[in-house]
Design a protein around this motif. Structure first.
Motif, short mmCIF file in Angstrom:
data_model
loop_
_atom_site.label_atom_id
_atom_site.label_comp_id
_atom_site.label_asym_id
_atom_site.label_seq_id
_atom_site.Cartn_x
_atom_site.Cartn_y
_atom_site.Cartn_z
N GLU A 158 35.38 41.00 38.78
CA GLU A 158 36.69 40.38 39.06
C GLU A 158 37.37 41.06 40.24
O GLU A 158 38.05 40.41 41.04
N LYS A 159 37.20 42.39 40.34
CA LYS A 159 37.79 43.09 41.48
C LYS A 159 37.17 42.59 42.79
O LYS A 159 37.86 42.45 43.80
N PRO A 186 45.45 49.22 42.29
CA PRO A 186 45.25 49.18 40.84
C PRO A 186 46.55 48.95 40.06
O PRO A 186 46.53 48.32 39.02
N SER A 233 49.61 43.76 40.03
CA SER A 233 48.91 42.65 39.38
C SER A 233 48.01 41.98 40.41
O SER A 233 48.19 42.15 41.61
N GLY A 235 43.84 47.16 38.29
CA GLY A 235 43.08 48.27 37.75
C GLY A 235 42.38 47.94 36.45
O GLY A 235 41.42 48.61 36.06
N ALA A 236 42.86 46.91 35.75
CA ALA A 236 42.29 46.54 34.46
C ALA A 236 41.25 45.43 34.57
O ALA A 236 40.67 45.00 33.58
N LEU A 237 41.00 44.94 35.79
CA LEU A 237 40.01 43.88 35.97
C LEU A 237 38.60 44.46 35.90
O LEU A 237 38.38 45.64 36.17
N SER A 238 37.64 43.60 35.54
CA SER A 238 36.24 44.03 35.54
C SER A 238 35.79 44.21 36.99
O SER A 238 36.44 43.74 37.93
N HIS A 239 34.65 44.88 37.13
CA HIS A 239 34.17 45.14 38.49
C HIS A 239 33.98 43.85 39.27
O HIS A 239 34.42 43.74 40.42
N ARG A 277 43.64 35.16 35.61
CA ARG A 277 43.86 36.61 35.48
C ARG A 277 44.98 37.10 36.41
O ARG A 277 45.10 38.30 36.65
N VAL A 324 47.23 40.04 35.37
CA VAL A 324 46.60 41.29 34.93
C VAL A 324 46.66 42.33 36.06
O VAL A 324 46.49 42.00 37.23
N LYS A 325 46.92 43.57 35.70
CA LYS A 325 46.89 44.66 36.67
C LYS A 325 45.48 44.78 37.25
O LYS A 325 44.50 44.76 36.51
#
Ligand SMILES: Nc1ncnc2c1ncn2[C@@H]1O[C@H](COP(=O)(O)OP(=O)(O)OP(=O)(O)O)[C@@H](O)[C@H]1O
Ligand SMILES: [Mg+2]
Lengths: 259, 314
Positions: free
Chosen positions: A163-164, A103, A106, A157-161, A151, A154-155
């Motif tokens: 996107e993870k 998380p 990046s 941990g800040a991605l949408s589910h 993306r 982006v960290k």
């Protein structure tokens, strides 16, 4: 040469072979004498009701759990007793049912670490890893492949589910694995993300062997070249999707309400 | 740009420490306080590599410091006071202890790691107390400070000040470099999710062990300096309270950046001194202050500028 193997996906010596695998948790038999062969190309789906033992099976293949009995052969060698990190080095990559991206890193750095795993020694102390083009370029390519390039900074941990889940795939791809173990890559993704991921898996299966655990039956039957059905830890059927769909035992045990 | 911003605060800090003797902090008593803070800062930087980098919370770091100091004692008793021998002995002695104990400790994590490092440190503490040749519990007074090429440079307050500062800055640069490297990336990743890192094909154990050994060497160096600063070494150097102090420095200073450890060391040493002047019961005030700092300073002292900027905007 009389018996050349037919050149279609799903043929050839299996990249992964399970022989008589068994695993018990206390009194509960979660893997019950499972034998299974996965072809070196294409998608082999494992389906089964909740608690059937699919994730446990993935854990035993990847090395997070040890089977009580049986053998696992991967890429021509026995790996039953190898630890997780050694199996990964041999070309076994996995995604986790519960996403396990880093998380605080990046998206790019998550993938770059996977590239680093295959790019020579990591006992290097002087150069900042974040500036290494040799790691960042393949990482960026993997992000592009899964549609997450925008993306990159982006960290995680800040991605949408969803996107993870894409990131998990990019990480697995960056390892250039011989076999991808995917545990419910579509779980929790929205309809658009699901469509995108299905298209991606469809493209990947031309180049990779993929063992796919998935509850989304539409996706499974759209993608899979072979399907195995697990119920209470037992493999009750294994074969081509059409045959599985028609199998009366499978319909009774599992597909009943869907088919 | 962000890299310059990250380095701005620590460089300012080092510049201030460099200017200190010339801007009214040149008294012997103040300089020895600053030296003590800088020396503990070197040890704290090594601990930052473990706690902030690898996620390994050690409660035995003072043992490594103490072993570095006792290396000076052992050589002093044998009339060896040349830095060319003393300093490597301190660094290697502590690093060796870190290697042997770390080989067991880094296979664990969390509370287990805390307990194992504490246990090894207590062992070293009791051994130091039983060394009657070196004064046992009463400690050992050095014949003199370490020499360099036969000359007593370190007796000079300013030389000692700038030596400590140079080594502190070097330790800071080393830790920053390590954390940013491939090696450090594996360490940081294993802190966030060891399973994920293993699934990528990394065995975290050798990475953690090497970090532990490097931190040990840094603590050993700090021990050699501390022995010189006080010209006296006692088992209390290895006491768990001092390990706790080092840990507090690192956390109070902030785990987000290595210079947090330097800030934490300065803050602890100066605050301790200041409160100690004020009242004999300074620990009663010190404890709650630390708790408040940990509660309200999200990124520790190193995160304070960002926190203030955030508050200014909001
Ligand atoms: N570590 C464990 N200890 C004890 N029982 C476990 C453990 N892990 C899983 N189980 C049990 O083993 C069975 C199989 O679990 P598993 O997670 O493999 O199922 P699954 O097929 O992946 O299910 P789902 O579709 O819900 O993901 C379940 O009954 C589960 O409760
Ligand atoms: Mg599961």
């Amino acid at each position: 040469m009389a018996d050349l193997p037919p050149a279609r996906p799903g043929a050839g010596t299996p990249i992964l072979a399970l022989e008589g695998l068994r695993k018990r948790f206390g009194g509960l038999t979660v893997t019950d004498d499972v034998s299974l062969a996965v072809a070196p190309r294409g998608i082999h789906a494992v389906i089964g009701p909740n608690g059937a033992g699919k994730t446990t099976l993935i854990h035993q293949i990847s090395g997070t759990l040890r089977p009580d009995a049986g053998r696992i052969r991967f890429a021509g060698r026995e790996i039953t007793h190898l630890p997780l990190h050694r199996r990964a080095r041999l070309g076994l990559a996995r995604s986790f049912q519960i996403t396990a991206v880093l998380p605080g890193f990046s998206a790019l750095e998550n993938v770059a670490l996977a590239v680093q795993a295959g790019a020579g020694s990591s006992f290097r102390f002087f150069r900042p890893a974040a500036g290494e083009a040799r790691l960042n370029e393949p990482a960026m390519a993997a992000l592009e492949q899964v549609g997450l390039a925008a993306r990159a900074a982006v960290k995680a941990g800040a991605l949408s589910h969803g996107e993870k889940r894409q990131l998990e795939l990019a990480i697995a791809l960056a390892l250039r694995p011989k076999l991808l173990l995917l545990d419910e890559p579509l779980a929790g993704a929205g309809p658009e993300e699901t469509e995108r991921l299905i298209a991606l898996l469809g493209r990947l299966k031309a180049d990779y062997a993929i063992l796919l655990v998935e509850h989304d039956m539409q996706a499974v039957f759209a993608l899979a070249d072979a399907v195995s059905v697990l119920v209470y830890g037992r493999l009750i059927a294994s074969g081509a999707p059409a045959a599985i769909r028609a199998d009366p035992a499978v319909r009774a045990a599992y597909l009943g309400e869907d088919a | 740009m962000p890299r310059w911003r990250e380095a701005a605060l620590p460089l300012l800090l080092f510049a201030l420490l460099g200017a200190a003797p010339w801007i009214g902090f040149g008294e012997g008593y103040v300089l020895s306080l600053l030296a003590r803070a800088m020396i503990l800062g070197i040890a704290a930087l090594g601990l930052h590599l473990l706690v902030g980098g690898a996620g390994l919370v050690s409660l035995g770091h003072a043992a490594l410091l103490g072993i570095g100091a006792y290396a000076v004692v052992v050589l002093d008793a044998a009339r060896v006071t040349e830095a060319v021998w003393v300093v490597p002995a301190s660094i290697l002695g502590a690093a060796l202890f870190a290697l042997l104990t770390g080989a067991v400790a880094v296979r664990t994590s969390g509370v287990q790691f805390i307990m194992i490092t504490l246990a090894f440190a207590q062992m070293a503490f009791f051994i130091a107390g039983s060394l009657s040749v070196y004064g046992g519990d009463d400690g050992y007074t050095l014949y003199g400070r370490t020499e360099l090429f036969g000359r007593r440079w370190l007796e000079d307050r300013l030389v000692f000040h700038y030596l400590c500062l140079a080594l502190l800055a070097g330790a800071w640069a080393l830790v920053g470099m390590l954390l940013a490297s491939r090696f450090g990336r594996v360490l940081r990743a294993a802190r966030e999710n060891a399973l994920r890192v293993a699934a990528l094909g990394f065995n975290p154990v050798p990475y953690r062990l090497l970090a532990y050994v490097i931190a040990g060497g840094m603590a050993g160096l700090a021990g050699a300096l501390l022995a010189n600063a006080t010209e006296f070494v006692a088992p209390s150097y290895l006491a768990w309270q001092r390990s706790g102090d080092l840990l507090f420095m690192v956390i109070l200073g902030g785990l987000g950046a290595p210079h947090g450890a330097v800030l934490g060391a300065l803050a602890m040493v100066l605050l301790e001194e200041w409160l100690g002047h004020w009242t004999a019961h300074w620990r009663l005030i010190f404890g709650p202050l630390l708790i408040l700092a940990v509660l309200f300073l999200k990124g520790g002292l190193a995160g304070l500028p960002a926190q203030l900027r955030g508050a200014g905007r909001g």
